[in-house]
Design an enzyme around this catalytic site. Sequence first.
Site, PDB file in Angstrom:
ATOM      1  N   LYS A  15       0.820  -1.213   0.000  1.00 59.87           N
ATOM      2  CA  LYS A  15       0.000   0.000   0.000  1.00 59.87           C
ATOM      3  C   LYS A  15       0.857   1.268   0.000  1.00 59.87           C
ATOM      4  O   LYS A  15       0.581   2.204  -0.741  1.00 59.87           O
ATOM      5  CB  LYS A  15      -0.921   0.035   1.238  1.00 59.87           C
ATOM      6  N   ARG A  90      -9.598   0.808   8.764  1.00 56.30           N
ATOM      7  CA  ARG A  90      -9.132  -0.545   9.068  1.00 56.30           C
ATOM      8  C   ARG A  90     -10.172  -1.337   9.840  1.00 56.30           C
ATOM      9  O   ARG A  90      -9.927  -2.498  10.168  1.00 56.30           O
ATOM     10  CB  ARG A  90      -7.884  -0.439   9.932  1.00 56.30           C
ATOM     11  N   ARG A 129      11.811  -6.504   5.988  1.00 53.51           N
ATOM     12  CA  ARG A 129      11.766  -5.109   6.415  1.00 53.51           C
ATOM     13  C   ARG A 129      12.327  -5.004   7.816  1.00 53.51           C
ATOM     14  O   ARG A 129      12.461  -5.993   8.509  1.00 53.51           O
ATOM     15  CB  ARG A 129      10.300  -4.643   6.427  1.00 53.51           C
ATOM     16  N   ARG A 142      -0.401  -9.122  13.402  1.00 52.39           N
ATOM     17  CA  ARG A 142      -0.986  -8.081  12.540  1.00 52.39           C
ATOM     18  C   ARG A 142      -1.807  -8.710  11.421  1.00 52.39           C
ATOM     19  O   ARG A 142      -2.835  -8.169  11.008  1.00 52.39           O
ATOM     20  CB  ARG A 142       0.108  -7.167  11.987  1.00 52.39           C
TER      21      ARG A 142
HETATM   22  P1  ADP Z   1       1.068  -2.186   7.914  1.00 52.25           P
HETATM   23  O1  ADP Z   1       0.072  -1.932   6.832  1.00 52.25           O
HETATM   24  O2  ADP Z   1       2.344  -2.761   7.438  1.00 52.25           O
HETATM   25  O3  ADP Z   1       0.496  -2.976   9.084  1.00 52.25           O
HETATM   26  P2  ADP Z   1       0.857   0.555   8.954  1.00 52.25           P
HETATM   27  O4  ADP Z   1       1.973   1.524   8.980  1.00 52.25           O
HETATM   28  O5  ADP Z   1      -0.305   0.852   8.072  1.00 52.25           O
HETATM   29  O6  ADP Z   1       1.543  -0.831   8.587  1.00 52.25           O
HETATM   30  O7  ADP Z   1       0.280   0.350  10.434  1.00 52.25           O
HETATM   31  C1  ADP Z   1       1.125   0.118  11.534  1.00 52.25           C
HETATM   32  C2  ADP Z   1       0.318   0.112  12.833  1.00 52.25           C
HETATM   33  O8  ADP Z   1      -0.293   1.391  13.033  1.00 52.25           O
HETATM   34  C3  ADP Z   1      -0.834  -0.889  12.920  1.00 52.25           C
HETATM   35  O9  ADP Z   1      -0.393  -2.171  13.306  1.00 52.25           O
HETATM   36  C4  ADP Z   1      -1.717  -0.224  13.983  1.00 52.25           C
HETATM   37  O10 ADP Z   1      -1.207  -0.431  15.269  1.00 52.25           O
HETATM   38  C5  ADP Z   1      -1.564   1.248  13.679  1.00 52.25           C
HETATM   39  N1  ADP Z   1      -2.615   1.761  12.759  1.00 52.25           N
HETATM   40  C6  ADP Z   1      -2.398   2.269  11.513  1.00 52.25           C
HETATM   41  N2  ADP Z   1      -3.554   2.633  10.939  1.00 52.25           N
HETATM   42  C7  ADP Z   1      -4.535   2.346  11.829  1.00 52.25           C
HETATM   43  C8  ADP Z   1      -5.946   2.470  11.819  1.00 52.25           C
HETATM   44  N3  ADP Z   1      -6.614   2.968  10.755  1.00 52.25           N
HETATM   45  N4  ADP Z   1      -6.638   2.068  12.917  1.00 52.25           N
HETATM   46  C9  ADP Z   1      -6.015   1.568  13.990  1.00 52.25           C
HETATM   47  N5  ADP Z   1      -4.680   1.413  14.060  1.00 52.25           N
HETATM   48  C10 ADP Z   1      -3.933   1.791  13.007  1.00 52.25           C
END
Ligand code: ADP
Length: 200
Positions: A15, A90, A129, A142
């Site tokens: 993404k 999410r 990563r 996750r």
């Molecule tokens: P990835 O897609 O690799 O999991 P992100 O950088 O999008 O990585 O997200 C990392 C962390 O940030 C998630 O595991 C969560 O803890 C938090 N996070 C990101 N976006 C959201 C969201 N929309 N709602 C809740 N937590 C979020």
Amino acid sequence: MDLDLVLLGPPGSGKGTQAAMLSEKYRIPAIATGDILRAQVEAGTPLGKRVKAYLDRGELVPDSLVVDLIQHRLSDPDTQHGFILDGFPRTVPQAQALDAMLVALDRPLDAVLYLQVNPQAVRERLGQRHRGDDRQGIVDHRLDVFLEQTAPLISYYQDQGKLKLIDGAQPPEVVAAAIDAVIRSLSESSGGPGAATVRS
Ligand code: ADP
């Protein structure tokens, strides 16, 4: 053309890479909730202190917190001609909150791009990563969180006729070309119902 997009997909589906390419191509901001939250943690802000434990464990932070964050961000003038949401929504409540915000702004989403990648490929990618939450146990968690809390958004947006399936297992340029094809088809039609699988 104004373009309001959501990128949906499991962790490691690419993404962030696609959001950056789209941002450059269409000159609209990519808004990554994960990046915003990590920046807050690094800066040691009160918000950062609240969210650190969630990030470290691979848990989602509370809906109200990210919803507020996005609400503020979407009121910034640079989003006037579009935005790419990467990592938000999410959960179903987040998607409902986003819909309500966009109704108030009278600018419905143009499309939700779902980057499909199988879990094994994701594990391999994230294993390469070096982010703090990319350790194996946390990655697996996750992925579980994705399946439980985020995957329901696939049918949520399918029901709205907004979901576009993209094969995320391909190289980044090929994925980008598939996304381009979807975006071109948006400007040609006003968006028919149902999901389309795009490969190139
Ligand atoms: P990835 O897609 O690799 O999991 P992100 O950088 O999008 O990585 O997200 C990392 C962390 O940030 C998630 O595991 C969560 O803890 C938090 N996070 C990101 N976006 C959201 C969201 N929309 N709602 C809740 N937590 C979020």
